[in-house]
Design an enzyme around this catalytic site. Structure first.
Site, PDB file in Angstrom:
ATOM      1  N   CYS A   1       0.783  -1.225   0.000  1.00  0.00           N
ATOM      2  CA  CYS A   1       0.000   0.000   0.000  1.00  0.00           C
ATOM      3  C   CYS A   1       0.821   1.284   0.000  1.00  0.00           C
ATOM      4  O   CYS A   1       2.027   1.305   0.169  1.00  0.00           O
ATOM      5  CB  CYS A   1      -0.961   0.030   1.174  1.00  0.00           C
ATOM      6  SG  CYS A   1      -1.885  -1.506   1.376  1.00  0.00           S
TER       7      CYS A   1
ATOM      8  N   LEU B   1      -2.642  -2.312  -1.922  1.00  0.00           N
ATOM      9  CA  LEU B   1      -2.190  -3.512  -2.613  1.00  0.00           C
ATOM     10  C   LEU B   1      -2.584  -4.673  -1.715  1.00  0.00           C
ATOM     11  O   LEU B   1      -2.007  -4.857  -0.642  1.00  0.00           O
ATOM     12  CB  LEU B   1      -0.679  -3.489  -2.838  1.00  0.00           C
ATOM     13  CG  LEU B   1      -0.072  -4.734  -3.500  1.00  0.00           C
ATOM     14  CD1 LEU B   1      -0.609  -4.916  -4.913  1.00  0.00           C
ATOM     15  CD2 LEU B   1       1.458  -4.623  -3.533  1.00  0.00           C
ATOM     16  N   ALA B   2      -3.593  -5.416  -2.105  1.00  0.00           N
ATOM     17  CA  ALA B   2      -4.157  -6.455  -1.235  1.00  0.00           C
ATOM     18  C   ALA B   2      -3.246  -7.674  -1.202  1.00  0.00           C
ATOM     19  O   ALA B   2      -2.967  -8.285  -2.241  1.00  0.00           O
ATOM     20  CB  ALA B   2      -5.551  -6.838  -1.723  1.00  0.00           C
TER      21      ALA B   2
ATOM     22  N   ASP C   1      -3.610  -8.113   9.017  1.00  0.00           N
ATOM     23  CA  ASP C   1      -2.635  -7.644   9.996  1.00  0.00           C
ATOM     24  C   ASP C   1      -2.890  -6.174  10.349  1.00  0.00           C
ATOM     25  O   ASP C   1      -2.541  -5.716  11.437  1.00  0.00           O
ATOM     26  CB  ASP C   1      -1.205  -7.856   9.494  1.00  0.00           C
ATOM     27  CG  ASP C   1      -0.905  -7.143   8.184  1.00  0.00           C
ATOM     28  OD1 ASP C   1      -1.846  -6.903   7.405  1.00  0.00           O
ATOM     29  OD2 ASP C   1       0.281  -6.850   7.922  1.00  0.00           O
TER      30      ASP C   1
ATOM     31  N   GLY D   1      17.049 -11.135  -1.564  1.00  0.00           N
ATOM     32  CA  GLY D   1      18.242 -11.302  -0.749  1.00  0.00           C
ATOM     33  C   GLY D   1      18.896  -9.988  -0.355  1.00  0.00           C
ATOM     34  O   GLY D   1      19.979  -9.989   0.226  1.00  0.00           O
TER      35      GLY D   1
END
Length: 613
Positions: A2, A51-52, A102, A378
């Site tokens: 998001c 952004l789901a 969350d 990474g």
């Protein structure tokens, strides 16, 4: 993931400023292509682009709850990887949840613990909470600065956003850059809190910023601390592996397709192998992606930084771990495309880039987004474990400056001859770098009994984790979110960072090689070729056609003698760089061309007032 933005104005009714709030919110549309939302009441206005990733139907924002008859509203960007445990703890304390996101856990965590909720979060996040009960805005950023977060103080409050462009969409924000902002552009130091734009600042990593009628205050809830390391080598290796297993398991959680960024180096290969092992236990297969250039492997020429091409090692890992792999192969024309350059500058908001490496990263992410919404990277392992050449170079170790600058010009080219001589003198970049370095090392704590050499290496590690890594994290976030891809960085888990930071250099490099702890911790899952491979940075194209294309664009720019870029750039220096001939243009000339073209596009896109005095 998001994008967030907002406006606090204690002298206005912001419900009447909907058009401006909408404009600020829409600048974040690339960060959140799935949904949008705004909330305004009295002096507070919040905007969100989503952004789901987790709980696709239930995580809409701004998210609010009623507490004591007043509203507490949240806009949140990022991921909290321990939200399941926190949710259970909060439920046991009487909190009731209506979603599986969350975001709701973080909001209820604030209701329970206030600003101290930050200390309980494991993840990458930037969020703002408007608490009507006390008429206060609370802004919190993750410990390592993975997610960007900016703010701009006004006469009666503050503007904020995930990116400067959200703030600059408000008429109260000046689009100006002074000499100090230019100094930040032409160094590689990343001064904490500096945002280049006049009046704008970053919420620093590990920091809480609060704003109320009494003004703005900051509080640091996490910093890199020096502590004794009691574990021997074997125990250290085992603990690093234990942490990595847990981190990868947590960061694979998503309700959308995931993948791995795979370079064939130790860092991404270790994560890919661990992810493949864990997902294989439940019958799933990992997708992996790598960037490559047309003809690069066949015509590769080794240099001081890169001894080998990536692709053969990438394919070794893909075979060993059984990933569904795809190479994203780019050509010189795509890398030099002015439209791609403009998209990269628009994503960054400033012309502080890495040339073709920025373009290729953006194009890589754009291609990946057609298949996946979440990628594990990474990034940051070199800073955490000690992977760069400067960790082992005696000149860099001994220098009283940022160690990555000691041979930067030699390896990447520099900006000498790029800027007008009068501007170069006014900037006095060497003095700026010295002041920044002195400030940075002054805060590094020394362990009791630590040898001079170990303390020197501690300072070098600290500088990479508090300065250099933030440049790369910002680059990764902006390039990925410009196409709506969430990139997670497992090596930035604060538990791992704290543990490895405090391991003595003699443990970090016990076999005389870079990243010894990581190499041994992942030895059982790596192909031998990768285990033996020497560190190779993110790839850069060696195709002469790329530099030739840059020269063509530079000549087009030179044909516009009134372009404002020539208030900054030395015209004759650009002309010389545009006329260099030969099968491959010298690296310094290529870098100068890239930086000039970046500056020109930035000036065209943002039209900033550049104050040179």
């Amino acid at each position: 993931m998001c994008g967030i933005t907002g406006w606090i104005s204690f002298e206005r009714e912001l419900r009447a400023e909907r058009d401006t709030l909408d404009a600020m919110t829409e600048t974040m549309d690339c960060r959140g292509p799935d949904d949008r939302g705004v909330w305004a009441n009295g002096p507070a206005a919040l905007g969100h682009r989503r952004l789901a990733i987790i709980d696709l139907p239930g995580g809409r924002q701004p998210m609010s709850v009623e507490a004591g008859g007043r509203t507490v509203a949240l806009v949140y960007s990022g991921e909290t990887y321990n939200f399941t445990e926190l949710k259970a703890e909060l439920a046991a304390r009487g909190h009731r949840f209506t979603t599986d996101s969350d975001t709701e856990v973080v909001l209820h965590g604030y209701l329970e613990w206030g600003e101290a909720v930050a200390e309980r979060l494991n993840g990458m996040y930037a969020f703002a909470i408007w608490d009507e009960r006390v008429q206060r805005l609370v802004m919190i950023r993750d410990r390592m600065g993975i997610k960007p977060f900016y703010y701009y103080e006004t006469a009666d409050g503050v503007l904020f956003g995930s990116e400067p462009k959200a703030i600059l969409a408000n008429p109260l924000a000046r689009r100006s850059v002074s000499l100090d902002g230019l100094r930040e552009l032409f160094t590689m130091v990343k001064t904490p809190g500096h945002a280049v734009w006049d009046g704008m600042k970053e919420v620093e990593p590990g920091t809480v910023v609060t704003v109320d009628r009494g003004g703005l205050r900051t509080h640091t809830y996490w910093t890199l601390e020096t502590r004794p390391h009691e574990d021997d080598r074997a125990t250290s290796i085992a603990h690093v592996r234990e942490l990595l297993d847990d981190i990868v398991r947590r960061q694979l959680i998503a309700d959308v397709p995931r993948c791995m960024l795979l370079s064939g180096g130790l860092d991404s290969s270790a994560l890919t192998a661990l992810a493949a092992q864990q997902l294989g236990e439940v019958g799933h297969q990992v997708r992996s992606f790598a960037v490559d250039f047309v003809g690069q492997t066949e015509n590769f020429v080794a240099d001081e930084l890169r001894a080998t091409p990536d692709t053969p090692y990438v394919h070794d890992v893909a075979r060993t771990s059984g990933t569904v792999h795809q190479d994203i192969v780019l050509d010189a024309q795509a890398l030099a495309d002015p439209e791609v350059r403009a998209k990269v500058i628009r994503a960054r908001d400033i012309p502080m880039g890495f040339g073709d490496m920025d373009a290729s990263l953006y194009l890589l992410f754009k291609a990946i987004r057609e298949h996946s919404t979440v990628a594990l990277s990474g990034e940051s392992a070199d800073e955490v474990f000690g992977g760069y050449k400067q960790f082992f170079d005696e000149d860099a170790r001994a220098a009283d400056t940022f160690p990555w600058l000691v041979k930067f010009a030699e390896q990447f080219g520099d900006d000498s001859g790029l800027l007008r001589p009068d501007l170069t003198a006014a900037l006095n970049v060497p003095a700026y770098v010295k002041d920044s370095y002195d400030t940075a090392v002054a805060g590094v704590q020394r362990l009791d009994g630590e040898s001079d050499f170990e303390y020197r290496m501690r300072k070098i590690c600290n500088l990479h984790l508090t300065r250099f890594v933030r440049i790369l994290l910002d680059r990764k976030d902006r390039a990925s979110m410009a196409v709506g891809l969430e990139v997670r960085v497992p090596f930035c888990d604060h538990r791992l960072v704290e543990y490895v930071y405090n391991a003595p250099w003699s443990v970090k490099s016990f076999d005389g090689r870079e990243k010894s702890l990581l190499r041994e911790a992942a030895r059982d899952v790596l192909p031998q070729s990768v285990y033996d491979r020497v560190k190779s940075p993110y790839p850069s194209t060696q195709d002469p056609k790329y530099a030739i294309a840059l020269q063509g664009h530079a000549k087009d720019l030179l044909a516009q003698p009134s372009h404002p870029v020539f208030d900054l750039v030395d015209r004759e220096g650009l002309r010389r760089a545009a006329e260099v001939s030969g099968p491959q243009i010298h690296q310094a000339s290529r870098r100068g061309l890239e930086r000039t073209l970046d500056l020109a596009i930035w000036l065209d896109l943002y039209k900033p007032e550049v104050k040179l005095a």
